[in-house]
Motif scaffolding. Structure first.
Motif, short mmCIF file in Angstrom:
data_model
loop_
_atom_site.label_atom_id
_atom_site.label_comp_id
_atom_site.label_asym_id
_atom_site.label_seq_id
_atom_site.Cartn_x
_atom_site.Cartn_y
_atom_site.Cartn_z
N PRO A 250 0.78 -1.11 -0.03
CA PRO A 250 0.00 0.03 -0.04
C PRO A 250 0.87 1.35 -0.01
O PRO A 250 0.13 2.32 -0.45
CB PRO A 250 -1.03 -0.28 1.31
N GLN A 251 2.19 1.21 0.36
CA GLN A 251 2.83 2.27 0.36
C GLN A 251 3.63 2.80 -1.16
O GLN A 251 4.03 3.99 -1.20
CB GLN A 251 4.01 2.27 1.27
N THR A 252 3.37 1.63 -1.99
CA THR A 252 3.76 1.93 -3.26
C THR A 252 2.90 2.47 -4.28
O THR A 252 1.50 2.12 -4.16
CB THR A 252 4.49 0.61 -3.75
N SER A 253 3.05 3.37 -5.10
CA SER A 253 2.27 3.81 -6.04
C SER A 253 2.28 3.09 -7.42
O SER A 253 3.15 2.78 -7.98
CB SER A 253 2.51 5.32 -6.57
N PHE A 254 1.05 2.70 -7.86
CA PHE A 254 1.02 2.02 -9.04
C PHE A 254 0.28 2.68 -10.03
O PHE A 254 -0.88 3.36 -9.90
CB PHE A 254 0.11 0.57 -8.86
N LEU A 255 0.57 2.40 -11.30
CA LEU A 255 -0.09 3.12 -12.61
C LEU A 255 -0.44 1.66 -13.44
O LEU A 255 0.48 1.16 -13.80
CB LEU A 255 0.62 4.16 -13.11
N LEU A 256 -1.68 1.41 -13.66
CA LEU A 256 -2.11 0.43 -14.50
C LEU A 256 -2.57 0.85 -15.78
O LEU A 256 -3.49 1.73 -15.88
CB LEU A 256 -3.15 -0.48 -13.78
N VAL A 257 -1.74 0.37 -16.94
CA VAL A 257 -1.78 1.14 -18.20
C VAL A 257 -2.39 -0.04 -19.08
O VAL A 257 -1.99 -1.14 -19.12
CB VAL A 257 -0.56 1.48 -18.71
N ASP A 258 -3.52 0.19 -19.87
CA ASP A 258 -3.90 -0.68 -20.97
C ASP A 258 -4.50 0.17 -22.08
O ASP A 258 -4.95 1.36 -21.95
CB ASP A 258 -4.79 -1.71 -20.58
N SER A 259 -4.45 -0.50 -23.40
CA SER A 259 -5.14 0.29 -24.40
C SER A 259 -6.50 0.10 -24.77
O SER A 259 -7.20 0.66 -25.35
CB SER A 259 -4.33 -0.09 -25.72
N VAL A 260 -6.86 -0.96 -23.99
CA VAL A 260 -8.27 -1.30 -24.00
C VAL A 260 -9.34 -0.63 -22.76
O VAL A 260 -9.06 -1.11 -21.53
CB VAL A 260 -8.51 -2.71 -23.91
N ASN A 261 -9.76 0.40 -22.99
CA ASN A 261 -10.60 1.14 -22.00
C ASN A 261 -11.41 0.44 -21.26
O ASN A 261 -11.71 0.47 -19.94
CB ASN A 261 -11.18 2.48 -22.47
N LYS A 262 -12.41 -0.60 -21.88
CA LYS A 262 -13.10 -1.09 -21.07
C LYS A 262 -12.71 -2.11 -19.76
O LYS A 262 -13.35 -2.44 -18.81
CB LYS A 262 -14.11 -2.21 -21.90
N LYS A 263 -11.71 -2.81 -20.14
CA LYS A 263 -10.86 -3.46 -19.14
C LYS A 263 -10.29 -2.34 -17.87
O LYS A 263 -10.52 -2.73 -16.66
CB LYS A 263 -9.57 -4.09 -19.63
N LEU A 264 -10.04 -1.19 -18.40
CA LEU A 264 -9.60 -0.21 -17.19
C LEU A 264 -10.81 0.26 -16.40
O LEU A 264 -11.03 0.38 -15.11
CB LEU A 264 -8.83 0.97 -17.79
N THR A 265 -12.18 0.09 -17.11
CA THR A 265 -13.35 0.66 -16.33
C THR A 265 -13.53 -0.45 -15.30
O THR A 265 -13.85 -0.01 -14.19
CB THR A 265 -14.53 0.37 -17.47
N ALA A 266 -13.46 -1.73 -15.62
CA ALA A 266 -13.64 -2.80 -14.81
C ALA A 266 -12.60 -2.72 -13.44
O ALA A 266 -12.86 -2.81 -12.30
CB ALA A 266 -13.40 -4.26 -15.33
N ILE A 267 -11.21 -2.48 -13.77
CA ILE A 267 -10.34 -2.13 -13.01
C ILE A 267 -10.47 -1.08 -12.10
O ILE A 267 -10.49 -1.20 -10.78
CB ILE A 267 -9.06 -2.23 -13.58
N ASP A 268 -11.10 0.06 -12.73
CA ASP A 268 -11.43 1.18 -11.95
C ASP A 268 -12.34 0.70 -10.51
O ASP A 268 -12.51 1.26 -9.66
CB ASP A 268 -11.97 2.28 -12.57
#
Length: 142
Positions: A65-83
């Motif tokens: 939890p102390q580490t900052s993560f950026l999750l990147v993908d070119s498929v926006n619908k997958k990022l919607t689920a991850i959000d």
């Protein structure tokens, strides 16, 4: 979410298979996130390229939890689920970005260029191509 947008293979999506094929291998990368991967601001930053269903980024973000993560993908619908998962899990150390990794350092250089101590990617592309894409994202150590 997986029933709607196929975050991980539907043909073998039992809890046991997901745990053994996705969660455990993600957590095995935890040792990469120990001391010494800070950027020049002293912050731990990890980018998960082609995160797909959130692996390995989400399990690692829960564990670190102390580490900052950026999750990147070119498929926006997958990022919607991850959000949605990020919100449901109340994770404050994870963000998502809808883009292609090869564009990150050029579209927002001050935000991404040389800002990540660790860059992760599972089955994104060949290793030489992956290294070429991510080289400008990694912190330069002198």
């Amino acid at each position: 979410w997986n029933d709607r947008i196929n975050l991980v293979s539907r043909k073998d999506c039992s809890p046991e298979v997901v745990f053994h094929r996705h969660v455990l291998p993600s957590l095995a990368l935890s040792s990469l996130l120990e001391d010494g991967n800070e950027n020049e601001n002293g912050n731990d930053n990890v980018v998960d390229v082609g995160t797909g269903g959130g692996f390995p980024g989400l399990p690692l973000a829960i564990l670190h939890p102390q580490t900052s993560f950026l999750l990147v993908d070119s498929v926006n619908k997958k990022l919607t689920a991850i959000d949605d998962m990020i919100t449901s899990l109340a994770l404050t150390n994870v963000q998502t970005l809808h883009t292609r990794v090869e564009e990150m350092a050029t579209i927002s250089p001050t935000k991404h260029k040389h800002q990540y101590g660790v860059v992760l990617g599972r089955s994104v592309t060949s290793i030489p191509r992956f290294c070429f894409w991510i080289k400008e994202l990694l912190v330069r150590k002198t």
